[in-house]
Design an enzyme around this catalytic site. Structure first.
Site, PDB file in Angstrom:
ATOM      1  N   ASP A  67     -79.605 -36.169  54.262  1.00 34.29           N
ATOM      2  CA  ASP A  67     -78.264 -36.354  54.814  1.00 34.29           C
ATOM      3  C   ASP A  67     -77.166 -36.246  53.758  1.00 34.29           C
ATOM      4  OD1 ASP A  67     -79.011 -38.736  53.531  1.00 34.29           O
ATOM      5  OD2 ASP A  67     -79.296 -39.819  55.400  1.00 34.29           O
ATOM      6  N   ASP A 136     -80.483 -51.735  59.941  1.00 36.37           N
ATOM      7  CA  ASP A 136     -80.372 -51.613  61.403  1.00 36.37           C
ATOM      8  C   ASP A 136     -81.478 -50.726  61.992  1.00 36.37           C
ATOM      9  OD1 ASP A 136     -79.613 -49.066  60.592  1.00 36.37           O
ATOM     10  OD2 ASP A 136     -77.655 -49.086  61.580  1.00 36.37           O
ATOM     11  N   HIS A 138     -82.276 -47.639  60.988  1.00 34.10           N
ATOM     12  CA  HIS A 138     -82.044 -46.190  60.972  1.00 34.10           C
ATOM     13  C   HIS A 138     -82.994 -45.465  60.012  1.00 34.10           C
ATOM     14  CE1 HIS A 138     -78.685 -46.496  57.679  1.00 34.10           C
ATOM     15  NE2 HIS A 138     -79.837 -46.254  57.106  1.00 34.10           N
ATOM     16  N   GLU A 143     -78.727 -43.401  63.478  1.00 34.28           N
ATOM     17  CA  GLU A 143     -78.415 -44.783  63.810  1.00 34.28           C
ATOM     18  C   GLU A 143     -79.027 -45.150  65.168  1.00 34.28           C
ATOM     19  OE1 GLU A 143     -77.416 -46.494  61.502  1.00 34.28           O
ATOM     20  OE2 GLU A 143     -75.493 -45.967  60.626  1.00 34.28           O
TER      21      GLU A 143
HETATM   22  P1  PGA Z   1     -81.281 -48.247  50.755  1.00 32.56           P
HETATM   23  O1  PGA Z   1     -80.889 -47.404  52.028  1.00 32.56           O
HETATM   24  O2  PGA Z   1     -82.456 -47.569  50.155  1.00 32.56           O
HETATM   25  O3  PGA Z   1     -80.063 -48.183  49.873  1.00 32.56           O
HETATM   26  O4  PGA Z   1     -81.592 -49.621  51.224  1.00 32.56           O
HETATM   27  C1  PGA Z   1     -81.875 -47.035  52.929  1.00 32.56           C
HETATM   28  C2  PGA Z   1     -81.258 -46.384  54.136  1.00 32.56           C
HETATM   29  O5  PGA Z   1     -80.101 -46.693  54.486  1.00 32.56           O
HETATM   30  O6  PGA Z   1     -81.923 -45.558  54.779  1.00 32.56           O
END
Ligand code: PGA
Length: 260
Positions: A67, A136, A138, A143
């Site tokens: 992304d 959350d 995702h 999302e």
């Molecule tokens: P993080 O993010 O590794 O910074 O916890 C993971 C994500 O949002 O997929």
């Protein structure tokens, strides 16, 4: 799903990095799906170390990142282009022509998304996709409420994700609202999905994704439908799993030939 629980994030990252390195040694022209965020940082450190100390060769490897933020210049320090450059690409012998990230500055977003999917197909598909999980639930930036069969497209971030990522932007108000992300269908097409999660903050999302129902409300739960999903956790991220002991027993008694 294979759930592997290690004592801490260092041991878990080492295990994941070893799996990726083994794939690149076995298939020097492997196609890797890459993730950003805090979780995979140590994996990339190990890959750089294997490149420098063990001659791990990335010259024929192709990469696709999950992304990128819409509207963010690739040179912006919080862009995923800049992240990847800083932690991995500038430190290994990757061929720049084989690096792919969604173009957050594209003027025709549907077209750039279609092209991204086409480039993944033209590369022969993703052999191994590295994944983190949002608090959350995702996956990529898919999302909650994302279609479980979605393809690369624009998405709108939840407030929770914008809060989680505020530190990169010096405050929540500066976090972009839109992103381009591979879809859940795109991720599910990868031959192997390698999901990592560390820390107490991820425990609920992991419990829902691994042991809850498959639902668009927890996008990572779609991995229950993937034939080769590997979930690598530290103890804290595994702390809400009901069957943690079973997963540990399974891993401890795995025959050697299955371990690689
Ligand atoms: P993080 O993010 O590794 O910074 O916890 C993971 C994500 O949002 O997929």
């Amino acid at each position: 799903m294979e759930v592997i629980i290690r004592s801490d994030a260092h041991a878990a990252s080492r295990l994941a990095a070893r799996k990726i390195a083994a794939l690149v040694r076995r298939e020097p022209s492997a196609v890797l799906g890459l993730a950003t965020g805090r979780t995979p940082l140590e994996i990339y450190e190990h890959l750089v170390e294997y490149h420098r100390n063990e001659g791990l060769d990335f010259s024929r490897v192709t990469t696709f990142n999950l992304d990128e933020y819409v509207g963010l210049d690739p040179k912006h320090p919080a862009s995923y282009h800049a992240y990847m450059e800083g932690v991995l690409f500038s430190k290994i012998n990757i061929d720049r022509g084989r690096i792919h990230l969604p173009d957050g500055l594209a003027t025709d977003i549907p077209k750039t998304c279609r092209d991204y999917e086409a480039r993944i197909r033209a590369a022969g598909g993703i052999d191994l996709q590295i994944l983190g999980i949002g608090s959350d639930g995702h996956l990529g930036f898919n999302e909650p409420s994302s279609s479980l069969s979605s393809r690369t497209r624009i998405k709108t971030l939840t407030d929770r994700t914008r809060k989680d990522n505020a530190a990169y932007f010096g405050g929540e108000e500066s976090v972009p609202r839109h992103v381009i992300t591979m879809g859940l269908g795109t991720i599910m097409d990868a031959n192997v999905c390698l999901l990592l999660a560390f820390g107490r903050k991820k425990a609920a999302a992991i419990a829902h994704a691994v042991e809850g129902p498959v639902t668009a409300m927890v996008p990572a739960s779609v991995l229950q439908m993937h034939p080769r999903a590997i979930v690598v956790l530290d103890r804290e991220a595994a702390s809400e799993l009901k069957r943690a002991e079973y997963y540990q027993w399974v891993y401890a008694h795995k025959p050697d030939w299955q371990k690689h």
